[in-house]
Design an enzyme around this catalytic site. Sequence first.
Site, PDB file in Angstrom:
ATOM      1  N   HIS A 275       0.803  -1.220   0.000  1.00  0.00           N
ATOM      2  CA  HIS A 275       0.000   0.000   0.000  1.00  0.00           C
ATOM      3  C   HIS A 275       0.836   1.269   0.000  1.00  0.00           C
ATOM      4  O   HIS A 275       0.287   2.360  -0.020  1.00  0.00           O
ATOM      5  CB  HIS A 275      -0.928   0.005   1.209  1.00  0.00           C
ATOM      6  CG  HIS A 275      -0.208  -0.023   2.521  1.00  0.00           C
ATOM      7  ND1 HIS A 275       0.581  -1.086   2.900  1.00  0.00           N
ATOM      8  CD2 HIS A 275      -0.153   0.876   3.530  1.00  0.00           C
ATOM      9  CE1 HIS A 275       1.088  -0.842   4.100  1.00  0.00           C
ATOM     10  NE2 HIS A 275       0.674   0.326   4.500  1.00  0.00           N
ATOM     11  N   CYS A 276       2.175   1.172   0.028  1.00  0.00           N
ATOM     12  CA  CYS A 276       2.999   2.376   0.125  1.00  0.00           C
ATOM     13  C   CYS A 276       4.119   2.439  -0.910  1.00  0.00           C
ATOM     14  O   CYS A 276       4.173   3.361  -1.713  1.00  0.00           O
ATOM     15  CB  CYS A 276       3.610   2.492   1.526  1.00  0.00           C
ATOM     16  SG  CYS A 276       2.450   3.065   2.777  1.00  0.00           S
ATOM     17  N   ILE A 277       5.026   1.474  -0.868  1.00  0.00           N
ATOM     18  CA  ILE A 277       6.267   1.588  -1.644  1.00  0.00           C
ATOM     19  C   ILE A 277       6.023   1.772  -3.142  1.00  0.00           C
ATOM     20  O   ILE A 277       6.686   2.595  -3.775  1.00  0.00           O
ATOM     21  CB  ILE A 277       7.185   0.375  -1.370  1.00  0.00           C
ATOM     22  CG1 ILE A 277       7.601   0.374   0.103  1.00  0.00           C
ATOM     23  CG2 ILE A 277       8.438   0.430  -2.246  1.00  0.00           C
ATOM     24  CD1 ILE A 277       8.396  -0.853   0.516  1.00  0.00           C
ATOM     25  N   LEU A 279       3.509   3.209  -4.526  1.00  0.00           N
ATOM     26  CA  LEU A 279       2.657   4.366  -4.781  1.00  0.00           C
ATOM     27  C   LEU A 279       3.288   5.699  -4.394  1.00  0.00           C
ATOM     28  O   LEU A 279       3.126   6.702  -5.094  1.00  0.00           O
ATOM     29  CB  LEU A 279       1.328   4.207  -4.032  1.00  0.00           C
ATOM     30  CG  LEU A 279       0.577   2.886  -4.204  1.00  0.00           C
ATOM     31  CD1 LEU A 279      -0.747   2.941  -3.441  1.00  0.00           C
ATOM     32  CD2 LEU A 279       0.323   2.589  -5.671  1.00  0.00           C
ATOM     33  N   ASP A 280       3.993   5.726  -3.269  1.00  0.00           N
ATOM     34  CA  ASP A 280       4.468   6.993  -2.718  1.00  0.00           C
ATOM     35  C   ASP A 280       5.335   7.804  -3.667  1.00  0.00           C
ATOM     36  O   ASP A 280       5.204   9.040  -3.731  1.00  0.00           O
ATOM     37  CB  ASP A 280       5.217   6.753  -1.406  1.00  0.00           C
ATOM     38  CG  ASP A 280       4.293   6.244  -0.300  1.00  0.00           C
ATOM     39  OD1 ASP A 280       3.096   6.062  -0.591  1.00  0.00           O
ATOM     40  OD2 ASP A 280       4.765   6.031   0.824  1.00  0.00           O
TER      41      ASP A 280
END
Length: 439
Positions: A275-277, A279-280
Amino acid sequence: MGIKAELIQKIQSKTMTMGVCGLGYVGLPLAVDKAKHGFKTIGFDVQKEKVNLVNAGKNYIGDVVNADLEALVQSGMLSATSDFSFVRDVDFIAICVPTPLDRHQQPDISYVRNSTIAISKYLKRGSIVVLESTTYPGTTEELLKPILEEGSGLKCGEDFYLGFSPERIDPGNLVYKTSNTPKVVGAIGQDAVEVIAMVYRAILEGDVTTVSSPAVAEMEKILENTYRNVNIGLVNELAILCDRMGINIWEVIDAARTKPYGFQAFYPGPGLGGHCIPLDPYYLSWKAREYGFHTSMIEASMMVNDRMPEYTVERAGKILNRYKKALNGSRVLVLGAAYKQDIDDYRESPAVRVMGEFRKTGAEVSYYDPYVPKYRDNGVWYEGIPVLSPEAVRQYDLVCIATAHTNVDYAMVCGCGVPVFDCKNVCKNIQERGNIELL
């Protein structure tokens, strides 16, 4: 008594009512930790299914202890609702909603915006709002602050406090959970920083570090994940080069990690998930364009990582060619659908993308994942094979290992004589390697 003194008194006496907006992988563990530390907590979520499960004491998040949730609900310390009017009953609310990308790879902050609007209608004087969702620098001050002030008629810094404290969730991590992972807090105004930090110190065991503004905290979170994105992009590119050079990239990394300083090991794979790497960096590059700046190194790593599922299938095709078979019509078994080992989370999973790329070639794709019996991709549900047995493995022309689950019998799989494309180096201890190829 000013709102700072009132809030401090409520924290110290544990009479502060907590709220969490979004009861997913971030929100539910946070809500449980708040309630476990003696603060009555209300969870808010627009998905009635999640609300009903929480109120029934039924857990659906791997990092939450089932017995903890059940006991907290039964004692009345934790409840859930889809009715945002109950925001007027809370003193502190954390926003923990998704921040995905849209189909154009642009930030989709609609969940944050909609949640903030819903909260603003019932925000009372003396409240605290903290955004935990990962987002671009400036979101708290440029988006949340005007919405909350307009919707409530209150003044930020005088009537309510507003801050940003990035979530740090690593699903499946056996050491670091929500409760013991250090926190970073940035807020609008010194009083807000002090009070918000005091709240987190009261409900978490990890250290709390304060920074000078929400934007610093927002950028800090982006840095954490972009750091991983860039380094994984580096080893993925080196993996492609090492394959051409006939060098084992996994052996190279193991040798490099013997250096006690100046090197941290990152490993290649069929892509990035979670959910992060993945997308950020898109959030940062999107925001950077507002300032006429192109994040060239970051964008280069994103290009490498985004292409890995396609590269994985290309390599698989070359393996099949050596057996005089084409991808089109071949039966391929993918081991793993989750984005990382030993969890049931398949958000942005490279394994799912790999399966999609296999299907584009005309291959007949099946998968096995002990944690993900079925998954949804582009509106279509796919079910895995129920049992991984020698008889099942021998039905396929190729096995592709995309997720390194520890409860899969890889020795059995490799012993079936079927070509195995190991993208995670989980077969490194298997001696007979004639049918095994590494990414």
